[in-house]
Design a protein around this motif. Structure first.
Motif, PDB file in Angstrom:
ATOM      1  N   VAL A 221       0.768  -1.248   0.017  1.00  0.00           N
ATOM      2  CA  VAL A 221      -0.077   0.037  -0.009  1.00  0.00           C
ATOM      3  C   VAL A 221       0.808   1.496   0.163  1.00  0.00           C
ATOM      4  O   VAL A 221       0.290   2.159   0.159  1.00  0.00           O
TER       5      VAL A 221
ATOM      6  N   ARG B 118       3.889   2.962  -5.634  1.00  0.00           N
ATOM      7  CA  ARG B 118       2.745   2.210  -5.405  1.00  0.00           C
ATOM      8  C   ARG B 118       1.479   2.938  -4.679  1.00  0.00           C
ATOM      9  O   ARG B 118       0.196   2.489  -4.766  1.00  0.00           O
ATOM     10  N   ARG B 119       1.682   4.372  -4.226  1.00  0.00           N
ATOM     11  CA  ARG B 119       0.626   5.127  -3.545  1.00  0.00           C
ATOM     12  C   ARG B 119      -0.292   5.523  -4.847  1.00  0.00           C
ATOM     13  O   ARG B 119      -1.398   5.939  -4.585  1.00  0.00           O
ATOM     14  N   GLY B 122      -3.497   1.177  -6.919  1.00  0.00           N
ATOM     15  CA  GLY B 122      -4.291   0.263  -6.148  1.00  0.00           C
ATOM     16  C   GLY B 122      -4.177  -1.199  -6.639  1.00  0.00           C
ATOM     17  O   GLY B 122      -4.385  -1.520  -7.631  1.00  0.00           O
ATOM     18  N   PRO B 143      -3.769   2.709   3.209  1.00  0.00           N
ATOM     19  CA  PRO B 143      -3.088   3.455   2.410  1.00  0.00           C
ATOM     20  C   PRO B 143      -2.967   4.818   2.691  1.00  0.00           C
ATOM     21  O   PRO B 143      -1.731   5.542   2.402  1.00  0.00           O
ATOM     22  N   ARG B 188      -9.654  -1.123  -0.055  1.00  0.00           N
ATOM     23  CA  ARG B 188      -8.310  -0.652   0.246  1.00  0.00           C
ATOM     24  C   ARG B 188      -7.624   0.017  -1.046  1.00  0.00           C
ATOM     25  O   ARG B 188      -7.008   0.816  -0.592  1.00  0.00           O
ATOM     26  N   ALA B 189      -8.029  -0.810  -2.051  1.00  0.00           N
ATOM     27  CA  ALA B 189      -7.206  -0.325  -3.377  1.00  0.00           C
ATOM     28  C   ALA B 189      -7.413   0.746  -3.789  1.00  0.00           C
ATOM     29  O   ALA B 189      -6.659   1.630  -4.520  1.00  0.00           O
TER      30      ALA B 189
END
Lengths: 308, 264
Positions: A221, B118-119, B122, B143, B188-189
């Motif tokens: 994440v 990666r931020r 997702g 995140p 979450r993604a």
């Protein structure tokens, strides 16, 4: 109307999450695990030992100074002669010493003083007057120095039974031994610190390995290594500090309970802290925290590079 | 596989997040074949191969994922769909060729760069891993937490409501079913509003109604300009998606990626 005394588990969990974990980074690592008590215990035990090593080191330092200070300006003349000649030779020796430049004072020890010197070996009430003991003369320098070899020759000429001892022969090894002991104390503290660092590194590595899935999720994440490492570093630093604080207090209590100077004797009399010296063990918990911080940080970054 | 230029990209205004879209021909040096591509790709593969050590799994793959495009990725089990997705977010590095994410070659990215990249992506994993000691709401907001951003409670509740998890906000992940975990992983993604959404079998454990609900969410995100790649075996889902948006289908077979035909 009944009063509800227990919170629903969901609310409890929420409260724990929101209130008791002050740092968000800290909460991402599961709170339990054997590494928690292992770190605190290791830090506590090591600090406990470090307090004694510190006490030993300080005591050795004081001993070395005391021995050096007390003996470096004194000498002894021992007169071993037939009982009829002892008094005459004592007078002759005192006369020689009185005219020797660099000698501040000289005095013959009385029977009571000699008895006290021998008491540790022979017990009290020793009839020294009936024993063929040599007479001892205590010589004190005035600080300007004297010709030891010349004095020795003069004494031999004036009093054949006199043996001059300027303490050099046994003072030096004693002072050296005390110095080494002090060094050994510091070395022990350094080794204890390194051992603690090694143990905390192992615990941190174990914790990081056990939390590989957590780290994987965090990396997924977008968590940076510094964010993940901070969670572990903060936790281990606080645990080490808390354990070390307990260990330091325990160690100080242990030192305080050691026999006092009057009750025991010899070397053990000085093993303790004096005055402001009692503050020194309090430096150990922050130092342990610092060691834990450095060790965990290094371990965390190294392990993170390995894991993902 | 050469180029991907989707209808959705064409139908968008000629800009995306202030990046102008432009027609490029033969974008990769050394490749003389002309290709039709749109602007700066969010993710680009150039002659990429991946070798697990036991032989080559993917070979000579070249493609560009245009901003705002929607792709399905199909292929038999073990063909390399998950590997392809992992290459898309730098979980794996290609053993040959170049993968470029947001115009940066993954080989040149530091670990911090990968995290920052990666931020903007997702990811919904097949195995949906969570932090088991944290409640579901905290997991979905994770995140945001690692990015140092606060999750507005209303937004979080809305999102959890949309994926049907609002009643499970305080549950721990081990208490969830497979389908609930997949919905949570999707929530979450997308909570940070990433530019790219990569989903690996996101509806594998869901009933048809919930699958459609999640598909609708992905389509809506795509309409907002997000690039979406979904690896799936579910042909019904693909057909349904194609009726909603201009999704393209990529098929991995024999170590290569091809555009699937209209028979889907």
């Amino acid at each position: 109307m009944s009063l509800q005394l227990t919170l629903p588990p969901q609310i409890t969990r929420l409260l724990q999450h929101r209130i008791f974990h002050a740092s968000p980074a800290d909460s991402v690592v599961p709170p339990s695990g054997h590494t928690a008590w292992l770190t605190s215990f290791t830090a506590g035990a090591m600090t406990f030992l470090a307090v004694f090593a510190l006490a030993l080191s300080l005591a050795s330092g004081r001993l070395a100074e005391r021995w050096a200070g007390a003996l470096d300006r004194t000498a002894t003349v021992r007169i071993a002669a037939a009982s009829g000649q002892i008094d005459a030779q004592t007078k002759a020796v005192l006369a020689v010493l009185a005219t020797t430049p660099g000698i501040a004072s000289a005095r013959a020890l009385g029977d009571d003083e000699q008895r006290k010197l021998l008491e540790p070996w022979f017990g009290p009430n020793l009839p020294v007057e009936s024993l063929p003991l040599p007479r001892l003369i205590e010589v004190t320098e005035d600080g300007s120095g004297y010709d030891a070899e010349g004095l020795r020759q003069r004494l031999t000429a004036e009093a054949p039974g006199a043996v001059f001892d300027d303490h050099t022969r046994w003072r030096k090894p004693l002072a050296t031994a005390a110095s080494r002991l002090r060094l050994l104390g510091w070395l022990a503290i350094a080794l204890i610190g390194l051992t603690m660092a090694a143990m905390i590194t192992l615990a941190a590595n174990a914790s990081l390995a056990a939390n590989a899935q957590v780290i994987g999720v965090l990396r997924l994440v977008g968590a940076r290594d510094s964010y993940i490492a901070r969670a572990f570093v903060r936790r281990f630093t606080l645990r080490a500090f808390a354990g070390a604080a307990a260990g330091a207090l325990g160690g100080m209590l242990g030192v305080a309970l050691l026999p006092s100077a009057d009750a025991a004797g010899a070397f053990m009399t000085g093993l303790g802290f004096h005055g402001a010296g009692w503050l020194l063990p309090l430096v150990l918990p922050p130092l342990a925290g610092l060691v834990a911080f450095a060790a965990t940080r290094a371990a965390a970054f190294r392990k993170l590079r390995e894991l993902h | 596989m050469e180029c991907v230029a989707t209808k959705s990209a064409i139908s968008k205004p000629l800009s995306f997040r202030n990046i102008p879209l432009r027609l490029v021909i033969g974008a990769f040096p050394g490749n003389s074949r002309p290709r039709l591509e749109w602007g700066i790709a969010v993710i680009a593969f150039e002659n990429v191969a991946y070798n697990y050590g036991g032989g080559e799994l993917l070979s000579d793959i070249s493609l560009r994922l245009a901003p705002g495009s929607f792709h399905f990725l199909t292929g038999p089990s073990g063909a390399g769909k998950t590997t392809f997705l992992k290459l898309c977010y730098a979980e794996l590095l290609p053993t040959a060729g170049h993968v470029t994410i947001f115009d940066h070659d993954v080989h040149g990215l530091t670990r911090d760069d990968v995290a920052m990249t990666r931020r903007r992506i997702g990811v919904v994993h097949q195995d949906c891993q969570f932090l088991d000691h944290l409640p579901l709401s905290a997991n979905i907001a994770l995140p945001l937490m690692v990015a140092g951003r606060a999750a507005p409670q209303g937004d979080l509740s809305d999102l959890m409501g949309w994926v049907g998890l609002d009643r499970l906000a305080h549950s721990l992940p081990p208490q969830l079913s497979g389908g609930e975990r997949q919905r949570a992983a999707l929530a979450r993604a997308i909570i940070t509003g990433p530019d790219v959404i990569l989903a690996d079998e996101p509806t594998g454990n869901l009933d048809w109604d919930m699958s459609l609900r999640l598909l609708t969410l992905l389509v809506e995100l795509n309409r907002m300009g997000k690039t979406v790649v979904v690896a799936t075996h579910d042909l019904n889902l693909i057909r349904q998606a194609k009726s909603l948006t201009a999704a393209r289908v990529l098929r991995i077979a024999k170590r290569r990626i091809q555009l699937a035909g209209a028979d889907l």
